[in-house]
Design an enzyme around this catalytic site. Structure first.
Site, PDB file in Angstrom:
ATOM      1  N   HIS A  54      35.986  48.059  30.348  1.00 22.66           N
ATOM      2  CA  HIS A  54      35.995  48.179  31.814  1.00 22.66           C
ATOM      3  C   HIS A  54      37.206  48.977  32.277  1.00 22.66           C
ATOM      4  O   HIS A  54      38.079  49.305  31.475  1.00 22.66           O
ATOM      5  CB  HIS A  54      35.916  46.810  32.490  1.00 22.66           C
ATOM      6  CG  HIS A  54      37.083  45.896  32.269  1.00 22.66           C
ATOM      7  ND1 HIS A  54      37.436  45.397  31.030  1.00 22.66           N
ATOM      8  CD2 HIS A  54      38.001  45.384  33.136  1.00 22.66           C
ATOM      9  CE1 HIS A  54      38.488  44.608  31.156  1.00 22.66           C
ATOM     10  NE2 HIS A  54      38.859  44.586  32.415  1.00 22.66           N
ATOM     11  N   HIS A  56      39.906  48.482  34.195  1.00 21.48           N
ATOM     12  CA  HIS A  56      41.260  48.013  34.513  1.00 21.48           C
ATOM     13  C   HIS A  56      42.316  48.718  33.650  1.00 21.48           C
ATOM     14  O   HIS A  56      42.078  48.984  32.477  1.00 21.48           O
ATOM     15  CB  HIS A  56      41.360  46.488  34.330  1.00 21.48           C
ATOM     16  CG  HIS A  56      40.720  45.724  35.454  1.00 21.48           C
ATOM     17  ND1 HIS A  56      40.292  44.426  35.327  1.00 21.48           N
ATOM     18  CD2 HIS A  56      40.450  46.095  36.732  1.00 21.48           C
ATOM     19  CE1 HIS A  56      39.774  44.026  36.487  1.00 21.48           C
ATOM     20  NE2 HIS A  56      39.852  45.010  37.347  1.00 21.48           N
ATOM     21  N   ASP A  58      44.899  47.825  32.157  1.00 22.11           N
ATOM     22  CA  ASP A  58      45.350  47.221  30.902  1.00 22.11           C
ATOM     23  C   ASP A  58      44.290  47.336  29.798  1.00 22.11           C
ATOM     24  O   ASP A  58      44.446  46.769  28.718  1.00 22.11           O
ATOM     25  CB  ASP A  58      45.774  45.753  31.111  1.00 22.11           C
ATOM     26  CG  ASP A  58      44.653  44.879  31.655  1.00 22.11           C
ATOM     27  OD1 ASP A  58      43.932  45.319  32.563  1.00 22.11           O
ATOM     28  OD2 ASP A  58      44.489  43.754  31.146  1.00 22.11           O
ATOM     29  N   HIS A  59      43.218  48.096  30.079  1.00 23.11           N
ATOM     30  CA  HIS A  59      42.185  48.354  29.051  1.00 23.11           C
ATOM     31  C   HIS A  59      41.962  49.852  28.821  1.00 23.11           C
ATOM     32  O   HIS A  59      41.404  50.235  27.806  1.00 23.11           O
ATOM     33  CB  HIS A  59      40.870  47.656  29.441  1.00 23.11           C
ATOM     34  CG  HIS A  59      41.045  46.161  29.518  1.00 23.11           C
ATOM     35  ND1 HIS A  59      40.622  45.311  28.539  1.00 23.11           N
ATOM     36  CD2 HIS A  59      41.676  45.386  30.442  1.00 23.11           C
ATOM     37  CE1 HIS A  59      40.969  44.066  28.859  1.00 23.11           C
ATOM     38  NE2 HIS A  59      41.605  44.084  30.010  1.00 23.11           N
ATOM     39  N   ASP A 131      37.170  41.381  29.194  1.00 23.83           N
ATOM     40  CA  ASP A 131      37.652  40.310  30.074  1.00 23.83           C
ATOM     41  C   ASP A 131      36.486  39.493  30.637  1.00 23.83           C
ATOM     42  O   ASP A 131      36.599  38.907  31.714  1.00 23.83           O
ATOM     43  CB  ASP A 131      38.489  40.878  31.232  1.00 23.83           C
ATOM     44  CG  ASP A 131      39.857  41.352  30.775  1.00 23.83           C
ATOM     45  OD1 ASP A 131      40.182  41.186  29.581  1.00 23.83           O
ATOM     46  OD2 ASP A 131      40.605  41.895  31.611  1.00 23.83           O
ATOM     47  N   HIS A 169      42.471  39.436  25.884  1.00 25.02           N
ATOM     48  CA  HIS A 169      43.782  38.830  26.173  1.00 25.02           C
ATOM     49  C   HIS A 169      44.049  37.595  25.316  1.00 25.02           C
ATOM     50  O   HIS A 169      43.117  36.873  24.931  1.00 25.02           O
ATOM     51  CB  HIS A 169      43.863  38.379  27.640  1.00 25.02           C
ATOM     52  CG  HIS A 169      43.941  39.507  28.614  1.00 25.02           C
ATOM     53  ND1 HIS A 169      45.128  40.013  29.064  1.00 25.02           N
ATOM     54  CD2 HIS A 169      42.967  40.235  29.220  1.00 25.02           C
ATOM     55  CE1 HIS A 169      44.899  40.998  29.925  1.00 25.02           C
ATOM     56  NE2 HIS A 169      43.581  41.152  30.030  1.00 25.02           N
TER      57      HIS A 169
HETATM   58 FE    FE Z   1      42.525  42.621  31.266  1.00 24.67          FE
HETATM   59 ZN    ZN Z   2      40.289  43.200  33.433  1.00 23.82          ZN
END
Ligand code: FE
Ligand code: ZN
Length: 253
Positions: A54, A56, A58-59, A131, A169
């Protein structure tokens, strides 16, 4: 083929899958480029693809730098192409995507974001959930509805019980506190928490989890359990209502 778990940022996991003979590699959800580059150089791998669950940061944070350095191709959900940096390959729900390393199944699982996918690789017995599903938890609902997230998790529940769950995560310990709070008598959960604590003590990831453990211990996958419904004051027997209540409680836990 091998899977390397790469710790990124504070509590993210990115993954590198590679073939030991050809050295061809693919990175899943590179949060940042540098820890991926370190692994690639150490093992002399050829990074051919990035695969994102996805949009975001942090990905996808490592997409641009990795593509610039290795000229790899970026694959992600086609309908979210405007939000996935450097995307080249537009994936669809239900698609079997074949590359030089493996064939995988693309599962559209909205809820956390409206364009979230999970990736099932049969050959590796592995499900990369991003996530959407965490060990003992699930993602926050940022862009979707409770119904969507519930259906998405339901989709992931149907894989073989010994499927390895690789999520985005290291939230397992925090998640386990919430599961225990709601479901304190669950003996499977108590066993699982012992294993988790041992891993944490030895500085090891709690990932991958096994789908069987998640089905037995993850409160968000157990919303059809009558005891849990009763404890939450849900009298209608409705698992989606139970799920919504749990998600709200967890957001403030
Ligand atoms: Fe994340
Ligand atoms: Zn996310």
């Amino acid at each position: 083929m091998k899977i390397i778990t790469v710790k990124c940022l504070i509590d993210n996991y990115s993954y590198i899958i590679f073939n030991e003979k050809t050295s061809i590699a693919i990175a899943i959800d590179p949060s940042e480029a540098d820890p991926i580059i370190t692994e690639i150089e150490k093992k002399n791998l050829k990074l051919k693809y990035i695969l994102n669950t996805h949009h975001h940061f942090d990905h996808v944070g490592g997409n641009s730098k990795l593509k610039g350095k290795y000229n790899c191709k970026v694959a992600g959900f086609g309908k979210d192409k405007h939000r996935i940096p450097e995307i080249d390959i537009n994936l669809k729900d239900g698609q079997k995507w074949k590359n030089e390393l493996f064939e995988c199944e693309i599962l559209y699982v909205p809820g956390h974001t409206s364009g979230h996918i999970s990736i099932y690789i049969k050959e590796l017995n592995a499900l990369f959930t991003g996530d959407t599903l965490f060990s003992l938890g699930c993602g926050r609902i940022f862009e979707g509805t409770y119904d969507q997230m519930f259906s998405s998790l339901d989709k992931l529940k149907k894989f073989p019980k010994n499927t390895k769950i690789y999520c985005g995560h290291e939230y397992t310990k925090k998640n386990s506190d919430f599961c225990l709070h709601i479901d304190p008598q669950n003996p499977n959960l108590i066993n699982k928490i012992n294993d988790i604590n041992l891993n944490i003590k030895n500085n090891k990831p709690t990932i991958p989890s096994i789908l069987k453990d998640e089905l037995e211990c993850n409160i968000f996958l157990r919303t059809d359990n009558l005891e849990i419904q009763k404890q939450l004051g849900i009298n209608s027997g409705d698992p989606i209502k139970t799920f919504a209540k749990l998600r709200d409680l967890k957001d403030n836990f």
